[in-house]
Design a protein around this motif. Structure first.
Motif, PDB file in Angstrom:
ATOM      1  N   ARG A 118      26.982  40.353  28.243  1.00 57.41           N
ATOM      2  CA  ARG A 118      27.802  41.173  27.339  1.00 57.41           C
ATOM      3  C   ARG A 118      27.751  40.622  25.916  1.00 57.41           C
ATOM      4  N   THR A 168      20.548  42.359  32.529  1.00 61.18           N
ATOM      5  CA  THR A 168      21.230  43.350  33.374  1.00 61.18           C
ATOM      6  C   THR A 168      20.397  43.651  34.611  1.00 61.18           C
ATOM      7  N   ARG A 194      28.616  60.303  35.122  1.00 61.77           N
ATOM      8  CA  ARG A 194      28.769  59.488  33.913  1.00 61.77           C
ATOM      9  C   ARG A 194      27.500  59.540  33.065  1.00 61.77           C
ATOM     10  N   VAL A 200      24.841  53.409  37.481  1.00 64.76           N
ATOM     11  CA  VAL A 200      25.867  54.280  36.910  1.00 64.76           C
ATOM     12  C   VAL A 200      25.738  55.648  37.555  1.00 64.76           C
ATOM     13  N   ALA A 252      29.644  46.673  34.629  1.00 62.85           N
ATOM     14  CA  ALA A 252      30.956  47.079  35.156  1.00 62.85           C
ATOM     15  C   ALA A 252      30.835  47.552  36.597  1.00 62.85           C
ATOM     16  N   GLU A 253      29.726  48.200  36.941  1.00 63.32           N
ATOM     17  CA  GLU A 253      29.513  48.633  38.322  1.00 63.32           C
ATOM     18  C   GLU A 253      29.431  47.418  39.255  1.00 63.32           C
ATOM     19  N   THR A 284      24.880  51.992  26.177  1.00 64.34           N
ATOM     20  CA  THR A 284      26.076  52.341  26.942  1.00 64.34           C
ATOM     21  C   THR A 284      25.789  52.359  28.435  1.00 64.34           C
ATOM     22  N   SER A 339      24.699  48.802  29.847  1.00 60.19           N
ATOM     23  CA  SER A 339      25.793  47.828  29.852  1.00 60.19           C
ATOM     24  C   SER A 339      26.824  48.181  30.916  1.00 60.19           C
ATOM     25  N   GLU A 340      26.961  49.448  31.250  1.00 55.24           N
ATOM     26  CA  GLU A 340      27.937  49.842  32.264  1.00 55.24           C
ATOM     27  C   GLU A 340      27.495  49.469  33.679  1.00 55.24           C
TER      28      GLU A 340
END
Length: 325
Positions: free
Chosen positions: A241, A188, A294, A290, A274-275, A267, A270-271
């Motif tokens: 992922r 990541t 959030r 993030v 998504a960003e 959490t 891993s987000e």
């Protein structure tokens, strides 16, 4: 150095004694708070008595990373010489059980209390030396060799502190999940920090993946997101992922007072993936993260769970072995 009430309370709970040792733990805590925002937030979800030891592990890793990347006005050869000299002294101190280094002092205390294998730190230092000589990795397997020392062993260092749910849970099963989580965190970081790593002359995406999508170093340096770069990053995001999915079952195997810490860290980290997707894979213009709202939501929910887990549970911290006092 400002010693906070929280640091004092945590060190009291952990049974840490002596001005020099407490000062070392405080310095490590400050490093974690300044440089590892998500990591530090997750650490606050652990019982107070365990937090100083996590700070010591982070402070050590950050200190070494600064030797590699932050030391000003030094060539790579000079950094390599300095890191080699520092590493040799540290490993001797680790075997001896004593040190005068203000950062390593807390680390040695942590290692002695929790019986953390010395080989993990030797492997970590080996990977840090690789950063001074290796600029790219031909295959994902080659990259994993680097990540073993830079990430996997850090997960393994944490396992004794996290504890296990009960005696029926095998330590080696927890360790396997810890390795996957360490690799997921590292990948990541690589995906988020493509631009920053390029400025340091490094590429942490496997050359075989770049070749698969027709991307070369020059194309990455231009920092223009096109379809090939989107596909490249999407491919590595899905691989990462998969690591998070492999790591997730391990959360239920650690001690209940450690589960919310791991769940929040998994959490939030891993987000970041998504960003990257929501930014249309633009990892060049800004360092994606993030959002604070959030982070606060995840942290608050995890705190409620952590408080429930601590009720009726007494946190035990191994005493420092007599020979090491």
């Amino acid at each position: 150095m400002r010693i906070t009430v929280a640091a004092t309370r945590e060190q009291d709970a952990a049974g840490i004694e002596g001005a020099a040792l407490r000062s070392s733990y405080t310095r490590c805590r400050a490093l974690a708070a300044e440089h590892g925002k998500t990591f530090h937030l997750a650490t606050l979800l652990l019982p107070a008595a365990k937090r100083p030891f996590v700070h010591a592990l982070y402070g050590f890793a950050r200190h070494v990373d600064d030797i590699v990347d932050v030391t000003p006005l030094l060539t790579d050869a000079e950094r390599a010489e300095r890191l080699t000299r520092w590493s040799e002294e540290f490993l001797l101190d680790l075997d001896w059980g004593e040190t005068s280094d203000p950062i390593s002092r807390a680390l040695l205390d942590t290692v002695a209390r929790w019986s953390i294998p010395h080989s993990y730190f030797a492997d970590f230092l080996d990977s840090m030396r690789m950063d001074l000589t290796i600029r790219s990795y031909p295959t994902y397997d080659d990259l994993r060799t680097y990540m073993w020392g830079s990430a996997a062993v850090i997960g393994l260092q944490m396992v004794p502190l996290l504890g296990r749910r009960d005696e029926d849970v095998r330590w080696d099963v927890i360790e396997a999940h810890a390795i996957d989580l360490g690799l997921a965190f590292q990948m990541t970081n690589f995906l988020r920090d493509v631009a920053e790593d390029l400025r340091r002359g490094r590429i942490y995406l496997p050359q075989e993946t770049l070749d698969m999508f027709g991307v070369d170093a020059d194309r990455l340096r231009r920092g223009v997101v096109d379809e090939s770069i989107r596909n490249l990053l999407a491919f590595e995001i899905e691989r990462t992922r998969g690591l998070y999915a492999a790591a997730a079952p391990g959360i239920e195997l650690v001690h209940p007072t450690s589960q919310d810490c791991l769940r929040a860290a998994l959490t939030l980290y891993s987000e970041i993936l998504a960003e990257i997707e929501q930014a249309d894979y633009d990892v060049f213009s800004t360092r994606l993260r993030v959002g604070q709202r959030r982070r606060a939501t995840v942290g608050l929910n995890a705190l409620r769970g952590a408080v429930r887990a601590r009720r009726g549970t007494q946190t035990s911290v191994p005493p420092l072995p007599t020979a090491s006092r």
